[in-house]
Every structure is written in structure tokens, then in C-alpha cells.
Design an enzyme around this catalytic site. Structure first.
Site, mmCIF file in Angstrom:
data_model
loop_
_atom_site.group_PDB
_atom_site.id
_atom_site.type_symbol
_atom_site.label_atom_id
_atom_site.label_comp_id
_atom_site.label_asym_id
_atom_site.label_seq_id
_atom_site.Cartn_x
_atom_site.Cartn_y
_atom_site.Cartn_z
ATOM 1 N N TYR A 176 56.556 18.978 7.633
ATOM 2 C CA TYR A 176 55.985 18.837 8.975
ATOM 3 C C TYR A 176 56.225 20.104 9.790
ATOM 4 O O TYR A 176 55.289 20.635 10.424
ATOM 5 C CB TYR A 176 56.604 17.633 9.681
ATOM 6 C CG TYR A 176 56.217 17.538 11.140
ATOM 7 C CD1 TYR A 176 54.939 17.139 11.511
ATOM 8 C CD2 TYR A 176 57.131 17.857 12.146
ATOM 9 C CE1 TYR A 176 54.572 17.070 12.856
ATOM 10 C CE2 TYR A 176 56.770 17.783 13.484
ATOM 11 C CZ TYR A 176 55.498 17.394 13.828
ATOM 12 O OH TYR A 176 55.141 17.333 15.152
ATOM 13 N N SER A 192 54.968 21.991 18.253
ATOM 14 C CA SER A 192 56.176 21.178 18.305
ATOM 15 C C SER A 192 57.382 22.102 18.344
ATOM 16 O O SER A 192 57.317 23.246 17.876
ATOM 17 C CB SER A 192 56.246 20.284 17.066
ATOM 18 O OG SER A 192 57.523 19.698 16.923
#
Length: 242
Positions: A150, A136
Site C-alpha cells: 500500500y 497518504s
């Protein structure tokens, strides 16, 4: 390299980027297995694309090797593993829930590790093995207060991938990290805080990539010439604030 006939296992293949990748690869003649824990959605994608469904929970360290072995048997080997399965939860640490942290660590890190370990023998025998780890943009940037945990798991994906690139070089396996920005998948539906969940859904609707755009990059990596080792592809929607 042509994608026709390539044997690819996709984790998290029942929805989002994984399902879009299964559609893209099978449309180009690849032989695909999709692994996920949601058996109903998995079978629906399998019926739609012709991919082989492999039901398994990546959080179970005993089930993963059996599932990868089953995928290799179904396809007659593996040329590539796309580690796409993951968990997206946001929230400040002081308000965080242990179950959310555990889910992200078990899927984003440990699931990737166990699937990769089980796939290495297949990828080595392939002679053109590829490992694509979906990370990501959160793994490349300084996190916000709500995205720290995260982002930490996605920073780990990049570090693990760098280590695997060195480890597997002698096996002829190429390791690529794909780092998308926001992607229109579950719209943050698993976020505990209702206000943060609503804001995330709105951001995704306004600024997120279509999963098919990320799947196209997976196809691009898999089609790279054998002597080209793509280290990382990072991408965001043109609508996303950099």
C-alpha cells in the site's frame, strides 16, 4: 479564489473523503461531479449534495476517459480534478493475495493516471486548472511489514505528482499532493487477515481523522490564490502517534 462556481470532479466520490469533499464544495457553491463504481451510494450522495453522479469503474481504462468527458459535459468544463479514489489493503507480501495487489495498483496508480490524462485538456482550457492527488502519510514514511505494498502505491502517487507538476507547469495547471494519516473511512474492512482487520478498525476508531477534516484541506487548496502553488499538505489527527 472563491469556490462558488468552480467546476470540480471528485473520484471515489460516493463515500469517505470523496463524499465529504462533495458536501464541503457544494455547500460553498461549487459545481461538483462525483465519480464512483457503486451506483447506489453515488446516487445517494448526488441527491444529498446536488452533485452530478458519474458512475464508472476507474479500473477500466476505456471507461475512465468517457466518464471524465461526461463530467466535463455535465459541468460545462472542469477547473479541478480531485483524484481521491483508492484501495487500502494491508498484509505482508509472503501472505499477500494477487487480487489485493492488483486492486491497489489499478486504483491508486493507474486510475489516477487515466483520470488525470483525460482531465488535462479540460484543466488547460480552464485557465486556473488544479489537480489534487490524495496520497497518504504512508507515502512519506518507511512502511511497516504489513503496509509495504500500500505504501508503495502511495509513494508512487507522490512521484507521479512531482512529474506532473513539471509536465503541466506550462499548461497553467497546479498539482498538489494531499497526504493524510489515518482517516475514519472504511475501517480496513477490505483487509483479508481478520486479526489485522480488527486491529486496523480499532486504530482508526482511536486515532483517525474525520473525512471532513481532509475535505477542508481540499477546499483550502482549491481556494488558494492563482499565484500560489501548494505542493503538498501532510496532516494527521492530533490523536495519532507520529
Amino acid at each position: 479564489m472563491a469556490l462558488s462556481g468552480r467546476k470540480v470532479l471528485i473520484t471515489g466520490g460516493s463515500a469517505g473523503i470523496g463524499a465529504a469533499t462533495a458536501r464541503a464544495l457544494t455547500s460553498q457553491g461549487a459545481h461538483v461531479a462525483v465519480l464512483a463504481r457503486d451506483g447506489e451510494r453515488l446516487r445517494a450522495i448526488a441527491r444529498e449534495t446536488g452533485a452530478r453522479p458519474i458512475p464508472a469503474d476507474l479500473r477500466d481504462p476505456h471507461a475512465v476517459p468517457r466518464a471524465v468527458e461526461a463530467a466535463g459535459d455535465e459541468l460545462g468544463g472542469l477547473d479541478a480534478l480531485v483524484n481521491n479514489a483508492g484501495s487500502f489493503r494491508l498484509g505482508a507480501v509472503r501472505d499477500g493475495r494477487y487480487a489485493d495487489w492488483q486492486d491497489m495498483v489499478e486504483l491508486n496508480i493507474l486510475g489516477l493516471l487515466t483520470a488525470s490524462q483525460a482531465a488535462v485538456p479540460f484543466l488547460t482550457r480552464s485557465g486556473c486548472g488544479q489537480l489534487i492527488n490524495i496520497s497518504s502519510m504512508s507515502g512519506r514514511q518507511e512502511p511497516s511489514a504489513e503496509s509495504g505494498v500500500y505504501a508503495g502505491t502511495k509513494h508512487a502517487v507522490r512521484a507521479i505528482s512531482d512529474g506532473l507538476r513539471h509536465e503541466l507547469h506550462g499548461c497553467g495547471i497546479r498539482v498538489t499532493v494531499l497526504s493524510p494519516g489515518m482517516v475514519l473511512t472504511n475501517r480496513g474492512e477490505y483487509i483479508s487477515d481478520p486479526q489485522l482487520r480488527e486491529a486496523t478498525a480499532r486504530w482508526h476508531e482511536e486515532q483517525a481523522l474525520d473525512p471532513a477534516d481532509v475535505a477542508a484541506q481540499v477546499c483550502y487548496v482549491l481556494a488558494a490564490p492563482p499565484d500560489v502553488h501548494l505542493v503538498e499538505i501532510a496532516l494527521i489527527s492530533a490523536r495519532q502517534t507520529p
